[in-house]
Design an enzyme around this catalytic site. Structure first.
Site, PDB file in Angstrom:
ATOM      1  N   GLY A  39     -25.507  54.703  60.931  1.00  0.00           N
ATOM      2  CA  GLY A  39     -26.130  54.080  62.091  1.00  0.00           C
ATOM      3  C   GLY A  39     -25.472  54.545  63.360  1.00  0.00           C
ATOM      4  O   GLY A  39     -24.561  55.368  63.343  1.00  0.00           O
ATOM      5  N   GLU A  55     -30.802  57.581  62.584  1.00  0.00           N
ATOM      6  CA  GLU A  55     -29.368  57.691  62.332  1.00  0.00           C
ATOM      7  C   GLU A  55     -29.067  57.934  60.854  1.00  0.00           C
ATOM      8  O   GLU A  55     -28.192  58.740  60.535  1.00  0.00           O
ATOM      9  CB  GLU A  55     -28.639  56.437  62.827  1.00  0.00           C
ATOM     10  CG  GLU A  55     -28.542  56.337  64.336  1.00  0.00           C
ATOM     11  CD  GLU A  55     -27.498  57.272  64.942  1.00  0.00           C
ATOM     12  OE1 GLU A  55     -26.678  57.833  64.196  1.00  0.00           O
ATOM     13  OE2 GLU A  55     -27.507  57.440  66.167  1.00  0.00           O
ATOM     14  N   GLU A  59     -27.093  61.319  59.785  1.00  0.00           N
ATOM     15  CA  GLU A  59     -25.755  61.212  59.212  1.00  0.00           C
ATOM     16  C   GLU A  59     -25.682  61.476  57.715  1.00  0.00           C
ATOM     17  O   GLU A  59     -24.612  61.799  57.199  1.00  0.00           O
ATOM     18  CB  GLU A  59     -25.165  59.827  59.509  1.00  0.00           C
ATOM     19  CG  GLU A  59     -24.912  59.629  60.987  1.00  0.00           C
ATOM     20  CD  GLU A  59     -24.300  58.299  61.342  1.00  0.00           C
ATOM     21  OE1 GLU A  59     -23.996  58.107  62.524  1.00  0.00           O
ATOM     22  OE2 GLU A  59     -24.118  57.441  60.452  1.00  0.00           O
ATOM     23  N   PRO A  79     -11.311  48.655  78.159  1.00  0.00           N
ATOM     24  CA  PRO A  79     -11.427  49.976  78.800  1.00  0.00           C
ATOM     25  C   PRO A  79     -10.529  51.044  78.177  1.00  0.00           C
ATOM     26  O   PRO A  79     -10.964  52.173  77.971  1.00  0.00           O
ATOM     27  CB  PRO A  79     -11.037  49.725  80.249  1.00  0.00           C
ATOM     28  CG  PRO A  79     -11.240  48.277  80.481  1.00  0.00           C
ATOM     29  CD  PRO A  79     -11.050  47.602  79.156  1.00  0.00           C
ATOM     30  N   GLU A 118     -18.836  63.185  56.940  1.00  0.00           N
ATOM     31  CA  GLU A 118     -19.076  63.112  55.498  1.00  0.00           C
ATOM     32  C   GLU A 118     -19.936  61.896  55.198  1.00  0.00           C
ATOM     33  O   GLU A 118     -19.792  60.850  55.824  1.00  0.00           O
ATOM     34  CB  GLU A 118     -17.744  63.002  54.742  1.00  0.00           C
ATOM     35  CG  GLU A 118     -17.901  63.040  53.242  1.00  0.00           C
ATOM     36  CD  GLU A 118     -16.570  62.997  52.496  1.00  0.00           C
ATOM     37  OE1 GLU A 118     -16.602  62.789  51.274  1.00  0.00           O
ATOM     38  OE2 GLU A 118     -15.510  63.169  53.136  1.00  0.00           O
TER      39      GLU A 118
END
Length: 148
Positions: A39, A55, A59, A79, A118
């Site tokens: 995702g 996604e 992937e 941040p 992977e």
């Protein structure tokens, strides 16, 4: 803090199980990193359902069909922990939308030049031996896959 004071990242993920295994992808960053659900970020012109299908394909090489919404998780990234240098200086609220999905085609393969390096079917019982993000056990719990 007002909504204009931080960035928001909307992402969609798939829980795909096959027997006692779950489909995972290993993040390239930081280092050769933790395992996660397939995702990622939702593009401006797509729905969360379209994003999770895209996604999973990017992937893992697999074609997915989106099922039920399992849950929504959010957390704040300070941040200094932001991955993209250009975004530093602003906190980010990560919103993760998780769906159940099934595989309808394609062949398992690793992503090339993407955010993961992977893709693998991992036995759920072996998850304690794999470094993974918090979303993995949370989403598997939502899917009822940890009770097997």
């Amino acid at each position: 803090m007002e909504y204009t004071d931080y960035d928001t990242r909307l992402a969609a993920y798939a829980v795909v199980t096959e027997g006692d295994r779950v489909l995972l992808a290993r993040l390239r960053f930081p280092e050769s990193g933790p395992w996660t659900l397939p995702g990622g970020g939702v593009e401006f012109d797509e729905t969360v359902e379209q994003a999770v299908v895209r996604e999973v394909r990017e992937e893992t090489g697999l074609e997915a069909r989106v099922g039920a919404l399992l849950g929504v998780r959010h957390h704040v990234v300070p941040p200094e922990r932001r991955m993209h240098a250009g975004a530093r200086g602003r906190p980010m609220k990560a919103v993760q939308v998780v769906f159940r999905a099934t595989i309808v085609g394609g062949e398992l393969r690793d992503e090339v030049d993407g955010s993961t390096d992977e893709a693998r079917w991992v036995p759920i019982a072996e998850l304690p031996h794999h470094r993974h993000g918090l979303l993995v056990p949370i989403a598997l719990g939502w899917a009822g896959a940890l009770t097997r």
